[in-house]
Design a protein around this motif. Structure first.
Motif, PDB file in Angstrom:
ATOM      1  N   PHE A 126       4.676  -4.291   2.345  1.00 57.18           N
ATOM      2  CA  PHE A 126       5.576  -3.282   1.691  1.00 57.18           C
ATOM      3  C   PHE A 126       4.734  -1.855   1.757  1.00 57.18           C
ATOM      4  O   PHE A 126       3.501  -1.955   1.118  1.00 57.18           O
ATOM      5  CB  PHE A 126       5.806  -3.513   0.290  1.00 57.18           C
ATOM      6  CG  PHE A 126       6.689  -4.663   0.128  1.00 57.18           C
ATOM      7  CD1 PHE A 126       8.086  -4.392  -0.352  1.00 57.18           C
ATOM      8  CD2 PHE A 126       6.180  -5.932   0.132  1.00 57.18           C
ATOM      9  CE1 PHE A 126       8.992  -5.424  -0.302  1.00 57.18           C
ATOM     10  CE2 PHE A 126       7.202  -7.230   0.029  1.00 57.18           C
ATOM     11  CZ  PHE A 126       8.474  -7.043  -0.161  1.00 57.18           C
ATOM     12  N   TYR A 127       5.127  -0.938   2.587  1.00 59.95           N
ATOM     13  CA  TYR A 127       4.537   0.376   2.286  1.00 59.95           C
ATOM     14  C   TYR A 127       5.205   1.452   1.894  1.00 59.95           C
ATOM     15  O   TYR A 127       6.423   1.696   2.361  1.00 59.95           O
ATOM     16  CB  TYR A 127       4.207   0.815   4.043  1.00 59.95           C
ATOM     17  CG  TYR A 127       3.166  -0.305   4.570  1.00 59.95           C
ATOM     18  CD1 TYR A 127       2.002  -0.807   3.799  1.00 59.95           C
ATOM     19  CD2 TYR A 127       3.375  -0.934   5.904  1.00 59.95           C
ATOM     20  CE1 TYR A 127       0.864  -1.835   4.278  1.00 59.95           C
ATOM     21  CE2 TYR A 127       2.385  -1.968   6.277  1.00 59.95           C
ATOM     22  CZ  TYR A 127       1.061  -2.022   5.376  1.00 59.95           C
ATOM     23  OH  TYR A 127       0.310  -2.904   6.044  1.00 59.95           O
ATOM     24  N   ALA A 128       4.766   2.221   1.122  1.00 67.34           N
ATOM     25  CA  ALA A 128       5.286   3.410   0.329  1.00 67.34           C
ATOM     26  C   ALA A 128       5.085   4.547   0.558  1.00 67.34           C
ATOM     27  O   ALA A 128       3.803   4.838   0.511  1.00 67.34           O
ATOM     28  CB  ALA A 128       5.540   2.888  -1.081  1.00 67.34           C
ATOM     29  N   VAL A 137       9.242  -0.526   4.668  1.00 61.65           N
ATOM     30  CA  VAL A 137       8.684   0.754   4.611  1.00 61.65           C
ATOM     31  C   VAL A 137       9.799   1.750   3.786  1.00 61.65           C
ATOM     32  O   VAL A 137      11.049   1.895   4.270  1.00 61.65           O
ATOM     33  CB  VAL A 137       8.603   1.353   5.976  1.00 61.65           C
ATOM     34  CG1 VAL A 137       7.749   2.571   5.912  1.00 61.65           C
ATOM     35  CG2 VAL A 137       8.043   0.549   6.946  1.00 61.65           C
ATOM     36  N   PHE A 138       9.190   2.260   2.627  1.00 68.25           N
ATOM     37  CA  PHE A 138      10.315   3.000   1.672  1.00 68.25           C
ATOM     38  C   PHE A 138       9.503   4.214   0.939  1.00 68.25           C
ATOM     39  O   PHE A 138       8.299   4.387   1.117  1.00 68.25           O
ATOM     40  CB  PHE A 138      10.876   1.862   0.850  1.00 68.25           C
ATOM     41  CG  PHE A 138       9.714   1.393  -0.123  1.00 68.25           C
ATOM     42  CD1 PHE A 138       8.871   0.451   0.197  1.00 68.25           C
ATOM     43  CD2 PHE A 138       9.568   1.823  -1.563  1.00 68.25           C
ATOM     44  CE1 PHE A 138       7.891  -0.082  -0.639  1.00 68.25           C
ATOM     45  CE2 PHE A 138       8.937   1.152  -2.369  1.00 68.25           C
ATOM     46  CZ  PHE A 138       7.865   0.312  -1.959  1.00 68.25           C
ATOM     47  N   SER A 174       0.821  -1.074   0.098  1.00 67.86           N
ATOM     48  CA  SER A 174      -0.095   0.069   0.112  1.00 67.86           C
ATOM     49  C   SER A 174       0.786   1.149   0.085  1.00 67.86           C
ATOM     50  O   SER A 174       2.054   1.198   0.293  1.00 67.86           O
ATOM     51  CB  SER A 174      -1.046   0.039   1.159  1.00 67.86           C
ATOM     52  OG  SER A 174      -2.029   0.790   0.949  1.00 67.86           O
ATOM     53  N   ALA A 175       0.223   2.543  -0.520  1.00 67.24           N
ATOM     54  CA  ALA A 175       1.054   3.595  -0.439  1.00 67.24           C
ATOM     55  C   ALA A 175       0.221   4.875  -0.218  1.00 67.24           C
ATOM     56  O   ALA A 175      -0.967   4.637  -0.283  1.00 67.24           O
ATOM     57  CB  ALA A 175       1.638   3.751  -1.869  1.00 67.24           C
ATOM     58  N   MET A 226      -2.503  -5.195   9.607  1.00 68.28           N
ATOM     59  CA  MET A 226      -1.962  -6.336   8.711  1.00 68.28           C
ATOM     60  C   MET A 226      -0.445  -6.675   8.697  1.00 68.28           C
ATOM     61  O   MET A 226      -0.030  -7.716   8.377  1.00 68.28           O
ATOM     62  CB  MET A 226      -2.261  -5.718   6.912  1.00 68.28           C
ATOM     63  CG  MET A 226      -3.682  -5.684   6.842  1.00 68.28           C
ATOM     64  SD  MET A 226      -4.047  -5.384   5.045  1.00 68.28           S
ATOM     65  CE  MET A 226      -4.309  -7.013   4.504  1.00 68.28           C
ATOM     66  N   ALA A 227       0.259  -5.440   9.234  1.00 63.75           N
ATOM     67  CA  ALA A 227       1.834  -5.948   9.415  1.00 63.75           C
ATOM     68  C   ALA A 227       2.026  -6.972  10.344  1.00 63.75           C
ATOM     69  O   ALA A 227       3.143  -7.490  10.559  1.00 63.75           O
ATOM     70  CB  ALA A 227       2.522  -4.471  10.230  1.00 63.75           C
TER      71      ALA A 227
END
Ligand code: ATP
Ligand code: MG
Length: 334
Positions: free
Chosen positions: A42-44, A83-84, A12-13, A35-36
Motif C-alpha cells: 500500500f503506497y500513499a 497506490v492511493f 509507505s507514504a 518490495m512491490a
C-alpha cells in the motif's frame, strides 16, 4: 506463488511537498519498487501530512497529481499494488484522532522532526505538526502492515507507532499488528549537497541542496559540481568528510560499487573527476523515471482512474481496522 492474502503487507507514504529528491528515491522509493514484487503493498501520497506547512491550494493539487504520476513512473504497478492518495481514504484522519487520545504529550514532543520543522517554520508551529506522528501511526496501523520501508530519518516515527499500537493492544486486546521498519542499507540517508551534515529534503528552500528526480542532465551535473566537499581533494570515506562521504554513498547506490572499490577507482584523481562520474551515474539512474513521468503526467484521465481504484481498495482494508477500533473503544454502534 503465494496468494494475495498470504503475502506480507507493506505500507509507505510520501508527502506531496515537492518533487522527490534523490534522497527520497534512494532512501525510500527504490525500495518501494523492490518490495512491490514480493509483498502486498500500500503506497500513499501523504497529502494530509503536507498541509502542516500550509501549501498553496493550487500547488497542493498539482503536486499531488505529480507525485502520484511519479510513483507509477518509478515502476509501481497500480494493478498489482494499491497506490492511493491519503485524503481519499477517510479512515486515516478518523483513526488519527482516536490515536491522539492514546499518545502522551511528552512522547510527541520528543520527535526530532517536530523540533526541526518548528525551527524551520517558527511562524506556523501548528497542532498538526505536533500530532503528525499519530497520523503516521494511523497510516501504518490501518493496513496491519508488517513492514514499512523508510529512510533512517523516519525511524523514530516507527518506534512511536509501535509504542502506541502496543499500548492500545494492551488496553483492548490484539487490534494492531506491530510494524517493523525496513531501512535499505545504502541511500538510507542522503545528505544535503550544500550542508552535508543535514539530510537532503525536498522542501529545502535552497534548490542547490537537493537533486530532484526530474532534474535534467545539465542541472544534475551543475548541482553535483557545486556540491560542498573539503580542501583535501582525495576520494576516501572518513569521519568529518561529510560532503565526500555523501557523494560516495550516492555513487555506491547508483552503481552498486563498494566504498573500497570507489577509493581504488579514484586513487590519484581529484574531486573534479569524481564529481563527473557521480553526476553521470545519477543521470543514468534517473533518466528512465523522467521519461515515463513525462508521458504519464499528460494522461490525467488515466491517473484519475488509477487513483479512484486505489482509494477504493485501500478503504476496504482500512475500514475493517477502523471498525474494529471503534467497537473496542466503545463508540455506540448502529
Ligand atoms: P519534507 O522535507 O517535506 O519532509 P522529505 O524529503 O523529508 O520532505 P518525506 O515525504 O518526508 O520527504 O519522506 C518520504 C520518504 O523519503 C521517507 O521514507 C523518508 O524516510 C525518505 N527520505 C526523506 N529524506 C531522505 C534522505 N535525505 N535520505 C534518504 N531517505 C530520505
Ligand atoms: Mg520528511
Amino acid at each position: 506463488m503465494e496468494t494475495q492474502s498470504e503475502r506480507k503487507v507493506v505500507l509507505s507514504a510520501i508527502q506531496p511537498t515537492g518533487t522527490p529528491t534523490l534522497g527520497n528515491y534512494l532512501g525510500a522509493l527504490k525500495n518501494w519498487k523492490e518490495m512491490a514484487k514480493d509483498y502486498d503493498c500500500f503506497y500513499a501520497v501523504a497529502d494530509l501530512h503536507s498541509i502542516t506547512v500550509r501549501p498553496e491550494p493550487a500547488q497542493l493539487r498539482r503536486r499531488t497529481l505529480e507525485m502520484y504520476a511519479l510513483l507509477l513512473a518509478i515502476g509501481l504497478d497500480p494493478e498489482k499494488n494499491t497506490v492511493f492518495v491519503q485524503s481519499h481514504v477517510n479512515a486515516h484522519a478518523q483513526l488519527a484522532w482516536v490515536l491522539n487520545c492514546y499518545t502522551q504529550f511528552g512522547e510527541a514532543a520528543r520527535m526530532t522532526q517536530f523540533k526541526d520543522k518548528s525551527e524551520k517554520h517558527p511562524e506556523n508551529v501548528n497542532v498538526g505538526l505536533f500530532a503528525y506522528p499519530t497520523l503516521m501511526a494511523a497510516d501504518i496501523l490501518l493496513y496491519q502492515a508488517h513492514y514499512v520501508p523508510i529512510g533512517a530519518d523516519q525511524k523514530q516515527h516507527l518506534e512511536i507507532t509501535r509504542d502506541i499500537a502496543e499500548r492500545f493492544n494492551g488496553l483492548y486486546g490484539e487490534t494492531f499488528r506491530l510494524p517493523e521498519p525496513f531501512i535499505g542499507k545504502a541511500g538510507a540517508r542522503v545528505m544535503s549537497l550544500q550542508e552535508p551534515t543535514k539530510k537532503m529534503s525536498k522542501s529545502d528552500t535552497n534548490v542547490k541542496a537537493f537533486i530532484s528526480v526530474l532534474d535534467d542532465k545539465d542541472t544534475i551535473v551543475r548541482k553535483i559540481k557545486s556540491a560542498v566537499t573539503d580542501s583535501e581533494a582525495r576520494v576516501y570515506y572518513a569521519e568529518g568528510k561529510d560532503g565526500v562521504n555523501n557523494l560516495m554513498g550516492i555513487y555506491a547506490c547508483c552503481t552498486g560499487k563498494t566504498f573500497d572499490e570507489i577509493e581504488k577507482d579514484f586513487a590519484g584523481k581529484g574531486y573534479g573527476d569524481f564529481k563527473a562520474a557521480v553526476a553521470e551515474a545519477v543521470v543514468e539512474e534517473l533518466a528512465p523515471v523522467k521519461e515515463t513521468f513525462d508521458r504519464l503526467i499528460a494522461d490525467k484521465a488515466y491517473l484519475n482512474d488509477c487513483m479512484a481504484k486505489g482509494a477504493e481498495q485501500a478503504a476496504r482494508v482500512a475500514n475493517k481496522t477502523l471498525r474494529k477500533v471503534m467497537r473496542k473503544v466503545g463508540f455506540y454502534q448502529l
